[in-house]
Write a protein that holds these residues in place. Sequence first.
Motif, short mmCIF file in Angstrom:
data_model
loop_
_atom_site.label_atom_id
_atom_site.label_comp_id
_atom_site.label_asym_id
_atom_site.label_seq_id
_atom_site.Cartn_x
_atom_site.Cartn_y
_atom_site.Cartn_z
N THR A 23 0.78 -1.20 0.03
CA THR A 23 -0.16 -0.13 0.17
C THR A 23 0.98 1.26 -0.02
OG1 THR A 23 -1.61 -1.09 1.33
CG2 THR A 23 -1.78 1.24 1.37
N PRO A 24 0.60 2.29 -0.88
CA PRO A 24 1.19 3.43 -0.87
C PRO A 24 1.22 4.13 0.52
CG PRO A 24 0.14 3.34 -2.89
CD PRO A 24 -0.28 2.13 -1.95
N LEU A 25 2.21 4.73 0.82
CA LEU A 25 2.33 5.45 2.28
C LEU A 25 1.56 6.75 2.10
CD1 LEU A 25 3.71 5.52 5.04
CD2 LEU A 25 5.44 6.92 4.17
N SER A 26 1.36 7.18 0.90
CA SER A 26 0.51 8.44 0.78
C SER A 26 -0.13 8.53 -0.56
CB SER A 26 1.57 9.96 0.93
OG SER A 26 2.32 9.98 -0.13
N TYR A 27 -1.21 9.47 -0.74
CA TYR A 27 -2.15 9.43 -1.84
C TYR A 27 -1.20 9.80 -2.95
CZ TYR A 27 -5.64 11.39 -5.05
OH TYR A 27 -6.45 11.45 -6.13
N ASN A 28 -0.24 10.76 -2.73
CA ASN A 28 0.52 11.42 -3.82
C ASN A 28 1.27 10.09 -4.75
OD1 ASN A 28 -0.31 14.11 -3.28
ND2 ASN A 28 1.49 14.31 -1.81
N THR A 30 0.17 6.99 -5.41
CA THR A 30 -0.98 6.06 -5.72
C THR A 30 -0.82 5.90 -7.33
OG1 THR A 30 -2.57 7.65 -6.14
CG2 THR A 30 -2.72 6.37 -4.22
N HIS A 31 -0.01 6.78 -8.13
CA HIS A 31 0.20 6.76 -9.46
C HIS A 31 1.19 5.49 -9.61
CE1 HIS A 31 3.64 9.40 -8.26
NE2 HIS A 31 4.16 8.87 -9.20
N ILE A 32 2.09 5.21 -8.58
CA ILE A 32 3.08 4.21 -8.79
C ILE A 32 2.51 2.91 -9.09
CG2 ILE A 32 5.14 3.04 -7.71
CD1 ILE A 32 5.72 5.85 -8.45
N ASN A 33 1.27 2.72 -8.12
CA ASN A 33 0.70 1.43 -8.43
C ASN A 33 0.02 1.28 -9.99
OD1 ASN A 33 1.40 0.33 -5.86
ND2 ASN A 33 -0.91 0.03 -5.26
N LYS A 34 -0.48 2.36 -10.14
CA LYS A 34 -1.29 2.19 -11.46
C LYS A 34 -0.57 2.16 -12.72
CE LYS A 34 -4.85 4.87 -14.07
NZ LYS A 34 -5.86 5.93 -14.10
N ALA A 35 0.88 3.02 -12.45
CA ALA A 35 1.71 2.76 -13.57
C ALA A 35 2.33 1.23 -13.65
CB ALA A 35 2.95 3.44 -13.32
N PHE A 36 2.57 0.57 -12.57
CA PHE A 36 2.96 -0.66 -12.35
C PHE A 36 2.03 -1.73 -12.95
CE2 PHE A 36 6.44 0.10 -9.27
CZ PHE A 36 7.43 -0.77 -9.69
N SER A 37 0.65 -1.48 -12.66
CA SER A 37 -0.36 -2.22 -13.43
C SER A 37 -0.45 -2.37 -14.63
CB SER A 37 -1.76 -2.01 -12.60
OG SER A 37 -2.32 -0.75 -13.01
N GLY A 38 -0.38 -0.87 -14.91
CA GLY A 38 -0.13 -0.75 -16.82
C GLY A 38 0.84 -1.17 -17.55
N GLY A 81 -7.22 16.17 -13.81
CA GLY A 81 -7.24 14.89 -14.25
C GLY A 81 -6.32 14.39 -15.38
N MET A 82 -5.96 15.40 -16.47
CA MET A 82 -5.15 14.94 -17.38
C MET A 82 -4.06 15.00 -17.08
SD MET A 82 -4.83 16.98 -21.03
CE MET A 82 -6.23 16.62 -21.61
N LYS A 83 -3.45 15.82 -16.04
CA LYS A 83 -2.14 15.68 -15.41
C LYS A 83 -1.99 14.63 -14.58
CE LYS A 83 1.03 18.56 -12.89
NZ LYS A 83 1.31 19.98 -11.93
N GLN A 84 -2.89 14.06 -13.85
CA GLN A 84 -2.44 12.78 -13.11
C GLN A 84 -2.43 11.84 -14.15
OE1 GLN A 84 -2.12 12.72 -9.80
NE2 GLN A 84 -2.03 14.87 -9.77
N GLU A 85 -3.28 11.66 -15.20
CA GLU A 85 -3.08 10.52 -16.07
C GLU A 85 -1.91 10.51 -16.73
OE1 GLU A 85 -4.34 7.15 -17.70
OE2 GLU A 85 -5.58 8.33 -16.16
N SER A 86 -1.40 11.75 -17.25
CA SER A 86 0.04 11.83 -17.63
C SER A 86 1.05 11.58 -16.81
CB SER A 86 0.12 13.13 -18.31
OG SER A 86 -0.61 13.70 -19.21
#
Length: 394
Positions: A23-28, A30-38, A81-86
Amino acid sequence: MLQNSYYLIAQELVYQWLGAWVTPLSYNETHINKAFSGFIAAKTAIELDGGAEFEGKWPMTILYSLYYEFSKRYPHSVITGMKQESICSKTELVLRMLNYTLGADTFRKGLQKFFIDHQYKTFSAGDIWESLTKQAQLDNKLCHNTSIEPIVNSWIHKDRIPTVKVTRNYDKKTAKLSQKVYLRERPHDVIEKDKLLWYIPIVMVTQDKLDFSDASPTTWIKQVRDVELISLPTADKFIIVNPEEIGPFPVNYDERNWNLLAEFLLTSKGRESIPVFTRAKLLHDAWNLAYAGKLNFGSAFNMTLFMKSERDHLVWNPVFTMIDHIGRHIDMSSVHKKFETYVRTLLTPLYEELGPDGDTSEENWKRNLRSLSKTFLSRAGYKPCIEEAQGQYK
């Protein structure tokens, strides 16, 4: 039906598994998990069926869109939202870069070590980079005074990407490599643009040794402006930096090296020797650098001459975008008629070889390629396409 959903199924399973395992330590972060899954889902889909659902376009689908977005004067504007996706997409591309430059075996072992050490615990991004660093140093893939974290941070924490300019000294068999922020929209008046620096892996292929299987960096540009390469091939041989889009950055060359590449691609042996992704990259880089004012359009046009014999849809992808951009900007100008002649010369052999519309079992990429060639030939005044359109209208 199942085949067409390999990627989505794998992505969802990996994302849920990561969430349950670490689990990521902070909300900031969470993009790591999503990037790994992709990244893992894409690799899984490619291993299962060659990535048929991507039509071979991964990672180009996300890569070229990031090139476009991060080269703007104002990336994302105010669209959060676009920035987070990028950020997720860019992190996924950085993971792909590490998988190449460290080696797939080292990369996998480093991740396994991270998951074992942090099972059912929280983690920070630094924990992942530390595990990868230890494994890379153990496998002699990274110097002991270098770590992964500053490399990754130089990419993830900027809303920009770099471009690398390669200027060869043909007499001394050397080359100066310079990094600079990639800006496609003019004017290039971005604040502190000259202070932006990255850790950039330099993977190189030379004409006298066309080995695209070795992704080991020749050197790294370690957050400095310039580096020098030595022991390059003779003046009649080209070099290619960053083949297969190993790192998410475009590459510019001096005019002579561009011309050597253009001449080589005009031969059937040349096209067969350079893989699809690299042929597409050379085209995409040349045109976007010309559009940004960093390369003369003569060199960019020369890089398209081999397309009269090119039939792979992945290589054609950036060409249609180029034709559209240029056509819009020179519409009603004195050179527009010449440009239309150029488009007809380029696309007619492809259109004729694709032939009439196929049945429903025809591959999707082939239908799309035929449709695009028809559209742009019609715009360029190619009579057979215009007459066919008129007949369908009647």
